[in-house]
Design a protein around this motif. Sequence first.
Motif, PDB file in Angstrom:
ATOM      1  N   ALA A 132       0.831  -1.204   0.000  1.00  0.00           N
ATOM      2  CA  ALA A 132       0.000   0.000   0.000  1.00  0.00           C
ATOM      3  C   ALA A 132       0.869   1.258   0.000  1.00  0.00           C
ATOM      4  CB  ALA A 132      -0.933  -0.007   1.210  1.00  0.00           C
ATOM      5  N   ARG A 133       1.954   1.259   0.749  1.00  0.00           N
ATOM      6  CA  ARG A 133       2.832   2.433   0.799  1.00  0.00           C
ATOM      7  C   ARG A 133       3.579   2.603  -0.521  1.00  0.00           C
ATOM      8  NH1 ARG A 133       4.898   2.719   7.174  1.00  0.00           N
ATOM      9  NH2 ARG A 133       2.759   2.854   7.998  1.00  0.00           N
ATOM     10  N   TYR A 134       3.939   1.487  -1.140  1.00  0.00           N
ATOM     11  CA  TYR A 134       4.569   1.560  -2.460  1.00  0.00           C
ATOM     12  C   TYR A 134       3.594   2.143  -3.476  1.00  0.00           C
ATOM     13  CZ  TYR A 134       6.538  -0.109  -6.890  1.00  0.00           C
ATOM     14  OH  TYR A 134       7.016  -0.196  -8.178  1.00  0.00           O
ATOM     15  N   ALA A 135       2.330   1.700  -3.417  1.00  0.00           N
ATOM     16  CA  ALA A 135       1.311   2.232  -4.326  1.00  0.00           C
ATOM     17  C   ALA A 135       1.134   3.739  -4.118  1.00  0.00           C
ATOM     18  CB  ALA A 135      -0.019   1.504  -4.113  1.00  0.00           C
ATOM     19  N   ALA A 136       1.193   4.180  -2.860  1.00  0.00           N
ATOM     20  CA  ALA A 136       1.077   5.615  -2.575  1.00  0.00           C
ATOM     21  C   ALA A 136       2.253   6.378  -3.176  1.00  0.00           C
ATOM     22  CB  ALA A 136       1.012   5.841  -1.066  1.00  0.00           C
ATOM     23  N   LEU A 137       3.451   5.785  -3.123  1.00  0.00           N
ATOM     24  CA  LEU A 137       4.623   6.430  -3.704  1.00  0.00           C
ATOM     25  C   LEU A 137       4.506   6.502  -5.219  1.00  0.00           C
ATOM     26  CD1 LEU A 137       7.487   7.594  -3.545  1.00  0.00           C
ATOM     27  CD2 LEU A 137       8.364   5.249  -3.515  1.00  0.00           C
ATOM     28  N   ILE A 138       4.079   5.410  -5.860  1.00  0.00           N
ATOM     29  CA  ILE A 138       3.933   5.396  -7.317  1.00  0.00           C
ATOM     30  C   ILE A 138       2.930   6.455  -7.767  1.00  0.00           C
ATOM     31  CG2 ILE A 138       3.063   4.031  -9.251  1.00  0.00           C
ATOM     32  CD1 ILE A 138       5.832   3.210  -8.436  1.00  0.00           C
ATOM     33  N   GLU A 139       1.823   6.529  -7.049  1.00  0.00           N
ATOM     34  CA  GLU A 139       0.786   7.496  -7.414  1.00  0.00           C
ATOM     35  C   GLU A 139       1.293   8.924  -7.233  1.00  0.00           C
ATOM     36  OE1 GLU A 139      -2.649   9.029  -8.849  1.00  0.00           O
ATOM     37  OE2 GLU A 139      -2.024   6.918  -8.850  1.00  0.00           O
ATOM     38  N   ALA A 140       1.936   9.199  -6.117  1.00  0.00           N
ATOM     39  CA  ALA A 140       2.431  10.551  -5.861  1.00  0.00           C
ATOM     40  C   ALA A 140       3.534  10.934  -6.837  1.00  0.00           C
ATOM     41  CB  ALA A 140       2.929  10.659  -4.423  1.00  0.00           C
ATOM     42  N   ALA A 141       4.360   9.964  -7.227  1.00  0.00           N
ATOM     43  CA  ALA A 141       5.507  10.253  -8.094  1.00  0.00           C
ATOM     44  C   ALA A 141       5.087  10.661  -9.497  1.00  0.00           C
ATOM     45  CB  ALA A 141       6.423   9.038  -8.160  1.00  0.00           C
ATOM     46  N   ARG A 142       3.821  10.438  -9.852  1.00  0.00           N
ATOM     47  CA  ARG A 142       3.350  10.860 -11.175  1.00  0.00           C
ATOM     48  C   ARG A 142       3.441  12.377 -11.351  1.00  0.00           C
ATOM     49  NH1 ARG A 142       0.860   6.282 -13.202  1.00  0.00           N
ATOM     50  NH2 ARG A 142      -0.072   4.890 -11.644  1.00  0.00           N
ATOM     51  N   THR A 143       3.480  13.081 -10.235  1.00  0.00           N
ATOM     52  CA  THR A 143       3.525  14.543 -10.299  1.00  0.00           C
ATOM     53  C   THR A 143       4.950  15.087 -10.334  1.00  0.00           C
ATOM     54  OG1 THR A 143       3.491  14.798  -7.884  1.00  0.00           O
ATOM     55  CG2 THR A 143       1.367  14.618  -9.004  1.00  0.00           C
ATOM     56  N   LEU A 144       5.943  14.219 -10.240  1.00  0.00           N
ATOM     57  CA  LEU A 144       7.332  14.678 -10.259  1.00  0.00           C
ATOM     58  C   LEU A 144       7.726  15.097 -11.672  1.00  0.00           C
ATOM     59  CD1 LEU A 144       9.012  11.989  -7.966  1.00  0.00           C
ATOM     60  CD2 LEU A 144       8.626  14.396  -7.416  1.00  0.00           C
ATOM     61  N   PRO A 145       8.708  15.970 -11.802  1.00  0.00           N
ATOM     62  CA  PRO A 145       9.130  16.410 -13.137  1.00  0.00           C
ATOM     63  C   PRO A 145       9.731  15.262 -13.945  1.00  0.00           C
ATOM     64  CG  PRO A 145      10.605  17.254 -11.442  1.00  0.00           C
ATOM     65  CD  PRO A 145       9.435  16.668 -10.725  1.00  0.00           C
ATOM     66  N   ASP A 146       9.822  15.484 -15.269  1.00  0.00           N
ATOM     67  CA  ASP A 146      10.305  14.429 -16.170  1.00  0.00           C
ATOM     68  C   ASP A 146      11.778  14.105 -15.972  1.00  0.00           C
ATOM     69  OD1 ASP A 146       7.804  14.259 -17.269  1.00  0.00           O
ATOM     70  OD2 ASP A 146       8.238  15.634 -18.934  1.00  0.00           O
ATOM     71  N   THR A 147      12.496  14.902 -15.200  1.00  0.00           N
ATOM     72  CA  THR A 147      13.924  14.658 -14.988  1.00  0.00           C
ATOM     73  C   THR A 147      14.192  13.531 -13.994  1.00  0.00           C
ATOM     74  OG1 THR A 147      13.852  16.448 -13.370  1.00  0.00           O
ATOM     75  CG2 THR A 147      14.673  16.985 -15.583  1.00  0.00           C
ATOM     76  N   ILE A 148      13.143  12.997 -13.381  1.00  0.00           N
ATOM     77  CA  ILE A 148      13.308  11.898 -12.425  1.00  0.00           C
ATOM     78  C   ILE A 148      12.288  10.810 -12.743  1.00  0.00           C
ATOM     79  CG2 ILE A 148      11.848  13.125 -10.761  1.00  0.00           C
ATOM     80  CD1 ILE A 148      13.411  11.710  -8.532  1.00  0.00           C
ATOM     81  N   ARG A 149      12.738   9.557 -12.767  1.00  0.00           N
ATOM     82  CA  ARG A 149      11.886   8.431 -13.110  1.00  0.00           C
ATOM     83  C   ARG A 149      11.992   7.353 -12.042  1.00  0.00           C
ATOM     84  NH1 ARG A 149      13.131   7.666 -19.637  1.00  0.00           N
ATOM     85  NH2 ARG A 149      12.176   9.658 -20.305  1.00  0.00           N
ATOM     86  N   LEU A 150      10.902   7.170 -11.334  1.00  0.00           N
ATOM     87  CA  LEU A 150      10.856   6.142 -10.300  1.00  0.00           C
ATOM     88  C   LEU A 150      10.794   4.763 -10.953  1.00  0.00           C
ATOM     89  CD1 LEU A 150      10.657   6.296  -7.122  1.00  0.00           C
ATOM     90  CD2 LEU A 150       8.252   5.699  -7.425  1.00  0.00           C
ATOM     91  N   GLN A 151      11.557   3.802 -10.401  1.00  0.00           N
ATOM     92  CA  GLN A 151      11.607   2.455 -10.957  1.00  0.00           C
ATOM     93  C   GLN A 151      10.644   1.525 -10.217  1.00  0.00           C
ATOM     94  OE1 GLN A 151      13.759   2.036 -13.806  1.00  0.00           O
ATOM     95  NE2 GLN A 151      13.505   4.229 -13.428  1.00  0.00           N
ATOM     96  N   ASP A 152      10.256   0.444 -10.887  1.00  0.00           N
ATOM     97  CA  ASP A 152       9.347  -0.534 -10.288  1.00  0.00           C
ATOM     98  C   ASP A 152      10.100  -1.468  -9.350  1.00  0.00           C
ATOM     99  OD1 ASP A 152       7.231   0.471 -11.727  1.00  0.00           O
ATOM    100  OD2 ASP A 152       7.514  -0.918 -13.397  1.00  0.00           O
ATOM    101  N   THR A 153       9.389  -2.002  -8.368  1.00  0.00           N
ATOM    102  CA  THR A 153       9.933  -3.042  -7.503  1.00  0.00           C
ATOM    103  C   THR A 153       8.800  -3.986  -7.136  1.00  0.00           C
ATOM    104  OG1 THR A 153      11.278  -3.499  -5.533  1.00  0.00           O
ATOM    105  CG2 THR A 153       9.521  -1.874  -5.290  1.00  0.00           C
ATOM    106  N   THR A 154       9.140  -5.193  -6.757  1.00  0.00           N
ATOM    107  CA  THR A 154       8.134  -6.175  -6.326  1.00  0.00           C
ATOM    108  C   THR A 154       8.456  -6.739  -4.958  1.00  0.00           C
ATOM    109  OG1 THR A 154       9.337  -7.969  -7.457  1.00  0.00           O
ATOM    110  CG2 THR A 154       7.592  -6.857  -8.696  1.00  0.00           C
ATOM    111  N   SER A 155       9.366  -6.080  -4.234  1.00  0.00           N
ATOM    112  CA  SER A 155       9.799  -6.617  -2.952  1.00  0.00           C
ATOM    113  C   SER A 155      10.398  -5.511  -2.092  1.00  0.00           C
ATOM    114  CB  SER A 155      10.840  -7.725  -3.174  1.00  0.00           C
ATOM    115  OG  SER A 155      11.240  -8.316  -1.965  1.00  0.00           O
ATOM    116  N   GLY A 156      10.448  -5.764  -0.783  1.00  0.00           N
ATOM    117  CA  GLY A 156      11.130  -4.856   0.136  1.00  0.00           C
ATOM    118  C   GLY A 156      10.396  -3.552   0.348  1.00  0.00           C
ATOM    119  N   PHE A 157      11.134  -2.554   0.834  1.00  0.00           N
ATOM    120  CA  PHE A 157      10.519  -1.254   1.077  1.00  0.00           C
ATOM    121  C   PHE A 157      11.419  -0.089   0.656  1.00  0.00           C
ATOM    122  CE2 PHE A 157      11.640  -3.357   5.116  1.00  0.00           C
ATOM    123  CZ  PHE A 157      12.701  -2.582   5.565  1.00  0.00           C
ATOM    124  N   HIS A 158      12.118  -0.292  -0.459  1.00  0.00           N
ATOM    125  CA  HIS A 158      12.794   0.822  -1.111  1.00  0.00           C
ATOM    126  C   HIS A 158      12.812   0.559  -2.613  1.00  0.00           C
ATOM    127  CE1 HIS A 158      16.438  -1.803  -1.278  1.00  0.00           C
ATOM    128  NE2 HIS A 158      16.668  -1.090  -2.379  1.00  0.00           N
TER     129      HIS A 158
END
Length: 494
Positions: free
Chosen positions: A396-422
């Motif tokens: 759930a916290r990862y989903a919150a990060l993915i959703e919030a990161a959509r508003t970040l500028p194009d100069t930064i790209r969050l990567q996907d993960t399927t495990s852990g908490f970073h």
Amino acid sequence: MKQAAGAVLGAIRLDRGSKKSVGVQLYMALRDLILSGSLRPGERLPATRILAREAGVSRTTVIDAMDRLMAEGMLVSRVGAGTYVSETLDHPTAQASAPPAPGPRPRLSYAINHAEKAYAKRTWLPHRAGAFVSALPAFDAFPMGHWARISARHLRGDRGHIMGYGQPKGLEALRHAIAAHLNALKGIKCHAGQIFVTSGAQHAFSLIAQLFLNPGDRVWMENPGASGARNALLSEGAELVPVPVDAQGIVVAEGLARAPHFRLAFVTPSHQQPLGHVMSLQRRLDLLKAADEAQALIIEDDYDGEFHYGSAPQPALRGIDASGRVLYVGTFSKTLFPALRLGFLLVPERMVATFDAAFESWVSGPPTATQAIVADFMDEGHFAAHIRLMRRLYKARYAALIEAARTLPDTIRLQDTTSGFHTPAFLAPGIDEREVVAQAAERGVTLAPLSRYCLEPIAQSGLVFGFGSATPEEIRAGVDLIRDLPALRQELVW
């Protein structure tokens, strides 16, 4: 709060052969302890009868010395509470004394002197949860009620059981619980005799290096990779060989090109630290084959492998090791909490006698009480329930990060993960990751640069976002704070 008995004044020495009376000596000794700051303002002194017994003098002698110090304003008496060092005392002697001149730096061993120059600095280890701390679990969701109940039961129990030195390789009940956990969750076939309890994962890495490495032996290290393990191995004289990492894990072919005669390889196959990749099955088989041909060993660091929430996880490297090459290291720092300083080491059957000898001869582990509490926490089902809860929470916290990161500028790209908490975020070419980290810190947001994890520079700059210890609200607020960082607001292209 009333103190039980006051300070223990073992430093007082009375010379029966001195021309000064014992009363004068006692007065001067107490006065020196006060003026030097050894007895702090507000600290309680022992009762007169206790101090008389410990100093070997009459109670009258003690009372006379204390009365003299009270007359000088150094001690105050509180009716019904005892005698205390005056809280208004100025300590002129302590203030006037200059600090001792620093002497020459102590001569370090060759191994440490060599390693110190290459250490990854550990000053960023976090102590407070929040966005986007990358090494802390969710303290707010820990079942403290169950933990407190089990702790109280053990602390009220047999003192000989919890206060002695304990079993050399770790409490048997905990080793059985760990073996059962590995069998059930990881599919690793093992027994309690192969488990050795350590004071955290770093302790396990150091011990492996002490037993199997000679100074100068070459060790493959993922690059970027776990900095704590890097420091532990460097301290034992290892020559670290940075091996690149791609989406499938450590690039075995590159490792063989750089150091075909390696002695040890360090990997994080379940959730690569810090890039988050899961090592492919083929890459695992390639690594095992390379280790077999080089007669080398592999450290498998499974620091947060319990927390997968994507597809079914790959088997542990240890689970498909047919040659007894893999030393599996686990920790409770991520599954429970770091202050436990509790980890474990699963060794191949052929190495059990070697580790038994080490633990019986010179290795000491964590407190028995801590081990007993964790063993019961696991046996009573609280550990498994906590793991299940944390998987859902981190997802759930990862989903919150993915959703919030959509508003970040194009100069930064969050990567996907399927495990852990970073998870990492890559930066466009030309963005200075250190400047981003510094600007975020000014706004109260913690980020780690990818370069911090590198033995040698990599082409891609980036950041590590931890989301385990931050609530969804804190995650969204953290993204809001870094969205407009000047370092990210640049006209750059990928």
